[in-house]
Design a protein around this motif. Structure first.
Motif, PDB file in Angstrom:
ATOM      1  N   GLY B  27     -16.913  17.950   1.133  1.00  0.00           N
ATOM      2  CA  GLY B  27     -16.635  16.691   1.465  1.00  0.00           C
ATOM      3  C   GLY B  27     -15.544  16.437   2.124  1.00  0.00           C
ATOM      4  N   ILE B  28     -14.442  17.286   1.790  1.00  0.00           N
ATOM      5  CA  ILE B  28     -13.010  16.980   2.610  1.00  0.00           C
ATOM      6  C   ILE B  28     -12.935  17.526   3.967  1.00  0.00           C
ATOM      7  N   VAL B  29     -13.762  18.758   4.044  1.00  0.00           N
ATOM      8  CA  VAL B  29     -14.021  19.205   5.727  1.00  0.00           C
ATOM      9  C   VAL B  29     -14.996  18.336   6.493  1.00  0.00           C
ATOM     10  N   SER B  30     -15.955  17.733   5.842  1.00  0.00           N
ATOM     11  CA  SER B  30     -16.572  16.727   6.549  1.00  0.00           C
ATOM     12  C   SER B  30     -15.919  15.543   6.912  1.00  0.00           C
ATOM     13  N   SER B  31     -15.024  14.909   6.085  1.00  0.00           N
ATOM     14  CA  SER B  31     -14.248  13.912   6.396  1.00  0.00           C
ATOM     15  C   SER B  31     -13.292  14.231   7.620  1.00  0.00           C
ATOM     16  N   PHE B  32     -12.594  15.401   7.303  1.00  0.00           N
ATOM     17  CA  PHE B  32     -11.554  15.682   8.459  1.00  0.00           C
ATOM     18  C   PHE B  32     -12.231  15.936   9.880  1.00  0.00           C
ATOM     19  N   ASP B  37     -15.725  13.030  15.815  1.00  0.00           N
ATOM     20  CA  ASP B  37     -16.908  12.203  16.088  1.00  0.00           C
ATOM     21  C   ASP B  37     -18.238  13.548  16.390  1.00  0.00           C
ATOM     22  N   PRO B  38     -18.529  14.224  15.457  1.00  0.00           N
ATOM     23  CA  PRO B  38     -19.279  15.175  15.685  1.00  0.00           C
ATOM     24  C   PRO B  38     -20.765  14.785  15.593  1.00  0.00           C
ATOM     25  N   THR B  39     -21.929  15.514  16.140  1.00  0.00           N
ATOM     26  CA  THR B  39     -23.212  15.060  16.124  1.00  0.00           C
ATOM     27  C   THR B  39     -23.649  15.473  14.356  1.00  0.00           C
ATOM     28  N   VAL B  40     -24.751  14.905  14.110  1.00  0.00           N
ATOM     29  CA  VAL B  40     -25.137  14.919  12.600  1.00  0.00           C
ATOM     30  C   VAL B  40     -25.394  16.908  12.504  1.00  0.00           C
ATOM     31  N   GLU B  41     -25.969  17.131  13.628  1.00  0.00           N
ATOM     32  CA  GLU B  41     -26.137  18.830  13.480  1.00  0.00           C
ATOM     33  C   GLU B  41     -24.879  19.443  13.518  1.00  0.00           C
ATOM     34  N   GLU B  42     -23.969  19.013  14.192  1.00  0.00           N
ATOM     35  CA  GLU B  42     -22.422  19.743  13.909  1.00  0.00           C
ATOM     36  C   GLU B  42     -21.692  19.734  12.773  1.00  0.00           C
ATOM     37  N   LEU B  43     -22.123  18.548  12.211  1.00  0.00           N
ATOM     38  CA  LEU B  43     -21.472  18.100  10.958  1.00  0.00           C
ATOM     39  C   LEU B  43     -22.030  18.868   9.858  1.00  0.00           C
ATOM     40  N   CYS B  44     -23.440  19.129   9.789  1.00  0.00           N
ATOM     41  CA  CYS B  44     -24.205  20.008   8.954  1.00  0.00           C
ATOM     42  C   CYS B  44     -23.988  21.296   8.993  1.00  0.00           C
ATOM     43  N   ASP B  45     -23.609  22.030  10.450  1.00  0.00           N
ATOM     44  CA  ASP B  45     -23.409  23.308  10.510  1.00  0.00           C
ATOM     45  C   ASP B  45     -21.829  23.566   9.901  1.00  0.00           C
ATOM     46  N   VAL B  46     -21.063  23.032  10.149  1.00  0.00           N
ATOM     47  CA  VAL B  46     -19.647  22.846   9.557  1.00  0.00           C
ATOM     48  C   VAL B  46     -19.591  22.913   8.086  1.00  0.00           C
ATOM     49  N   LYS B  47     -20.288  21.946   7.393  1.00  0.00           N
ATOM     50  CA  LYS B  47     -20.520  21.881   5.921  1.00  0.00           C
ATOM     51  C   LYS B  47     -21.387  23.011   5.161  1.00  0.00           C
ATOM     52  N   THR B  48     -22.323  23.491   5.975  1.00  0.00           N
ATOM     53  CA  THR B  48     -23.047  24.651   5.466  1.00  0.00           C
ATOM     54  C   THR B  48     -21.954  25.815   5.499  1.00  0.00           C
ATOM     55  N   ALA B  49     -21.515  25.834   6.536  1.00  0.00           N
ATOM     56  CA  ALA B  49     -20.594  27.405   6.712  1.00  0.00           C
ATOM     57  C   ALA B  49     -19.459  27.244   5.595  1.00  0.00           C
ATOM     58  N   VAL B  50     -18.866  25.905   5.467  1.00  0.00           N
ATOM     59  CA  VAL B  50     -17.912  26.074   4.672  1.00  0.00           C
ATOM     60  C   VAL B  50     -18.332  26.294   3.054  1.00  0.00           C
ATOM     61  N   SER B  51     -19.289  25.698   2.703  1.00  0.00           N
ATOM     62  CA  SER B  51     -20.252  25.770   1.705  1.00  0.00           C
ATOM     63  C   SER B  51     -20.314  27.435   1.363  1.00  0.00           C
ATOM     64  N   GLU B  52     -21.023  28.095   2.271  1.00  0.00           N
ATOM     65  CA  GLU B  52     -20.871  29.673   2.111  1.00  0.00           C
ATOM     66  C   GLU B  52     -19.536  30.318   1.878  1.00  0.00           C
ATOM     67  N   ALA B  53     -18.667  29.894   2.733  1.00  0.00           N
ATOM     68  CA  ALA B  53     -17.291  30.612   2.433  1.00  0.00           C
ATOM     69  C   ALA B  53     -16.827  30.393   0.891  1.00  0.00           C
ATOM     70  N   VAL B  54     -16.818  29.085   0.461  1.00  0.00           N
ATOM     71  CA  VAL B  54     -16.329  28.594  -0.898  1.00  0.00           C
ATOM     72  C   VAL B  54     -17.110  29.270  -1.992  1.00  0.00           C
ATOM     73  N   THR B  55     -18.392  29.241  -1.801  1.00  0.00           N
ATOM     74  CA  THR B  55     -19.273  29.814  -2.789  1.00  0.00           C
ATOM     75  C   THR B  55     -19.253  31.255  -3.032  1.00  0.00           C
ATOM     76  N   ASN B  56     -18.783  32.100  -1.659  1.00  0.00           N
ATOM     77  CA  ASN B  56     -18.174  33.434  -1.994  1.00  0.00           C
ATOM     78  C   ASN B  56     -17.062  33.624  -2.848  1.00  0.00           C
ATOM     79  N   CYS B  57     -16.195  32.752  -2.644  1.00  0.00           N
ATOM     80  CA  CYS B  57     -14.871  32.707  -3.309  1.00  0.00           C
ATOM     81  C   CYS B  57     -15.229  32.666  -4.889  1.00  0.00           C
TER      82      CYS B  57
END
Lengths: 106, 152
Positions: B27-32, B37-57
């Motif tokens: 949520g925070i990364v997506s808001s930031f 003005d990302p495309t839907v796909e760009e936003l999804c890419d960023v959210k997914t990559a961050v989710s993976e990194a955070v889940t690993n932690c």
């Protein structure tokens, strides 16, 4: 994430809605395994049209259930994933193991 | 400093390594990121990559840590005038002995319910991925992605 399960023509239909991540699948996995174990469906159809986010935890959920179903000779299908979900499934090669069907009006 | 690389915005956020915060971090990364003005796909890419990194932690980094107060994740973000979004996800957990091995597709130490695809997804969904890790000294994952095709 919300899960709804029901039977239709002998198939187990599992409809997931919301976001699939490592947090949201807790509990869902066990509940689903109990249903699979108790009902021994011939085919399980995983309906993903209501999923608006999925990361690799979703791949684990899908592949884990696929393995469980395969043990008893059951089949699994994935139905109506969103474009983003389908991209992750295909990236991981899940579509080579599990058939993905897109059929919006069923 | 080149004009196109001027830093326009940044944030830093620290939160407990609890799985309930996976959605929060997206949520925070997506808001930031939305400011670019990302495309839907760009936003999804960023959210997914961050989710993976955070889940690993959450799944791996603090598996040996017993003091709850030490289980923290720090996410920092910034973007520059050329549309380059940089997000770092840092933990102070157990670190990785072999980063290359951990980044191999399908490799996991998380048991059979983990797909082992986290790093592959991060790599595929960003323009640049770097991982700094030392056994016993935590891990930092840095994701870079250019937002807005016009800037590429």
């Amino acid at each position: 994430m919300k899960m709804k399960t029901y039977f239709s023509e002998g198939n187990l239909i599992v409809k997931l809605d919301g976001e699939i991540d490592h947090h949201s699948i807790k509990g869902v996995r066990e509940e689903l395994d109990d249903i699979i174990g108790a009902s021994r469906p011939k085919t399980m159809i995983l309906e993903l049209s209501g999923i608006d986010f999925m990361d690799s935890s979703g791949l684990g959920l899908v592949l884990g259930r696929y393995r469980k179903l395969s043990e008893t000779g059951s089949e699994m299908l994935i139905k109506n994933p969103t474009r983003e979900t389908e991209r992750i499934l295909k990236m991981a090669g899940v579509d080579k193991l599990i058939k993905i069907i897109n059929q919006k009006d069923a | 400093m080149k004009k196109e690389n001027k830093k326009l915005n940044s944030f830093s956020c620290t939160f407990p390594a609890k799985s309930v915060n996976e959605g929060f971090s997206r949520g925070i990364v997506s808001s930031f990121c939305s400011q670019l003005d990302p495309t839907v796909e760009e936003l999804c890419d960023v959210k997914t990559a961050v989710s993976e990194a955070v889940t690993n932690c959450i799944v791996h980094a603090y598996k040996y840590e017993t003091d709850e107060r030490k289980k923290k994740i720090v996410i920092k973000g910034e973007y520059t005038e050329n549309g380059c979004l940089k997000i770092s996800v840092k933990d102070n957990g157990c670190g990785m002995e072999n980063v290359e091995k951990a980044m191999e597709p399908m490799y996991t130490e998380g048991g059979e319910e983990r797909s082992g695809m986290g790093f592959s997804i991060m790599k595929c969904f960003t323009d640049k991925l770097s991982v700094k890790s030392k056994k016993g000294a935590g891990t930092t994952v840095i994701l870079k992605k250019y937002i807005g095709k016009a800037n590429k």
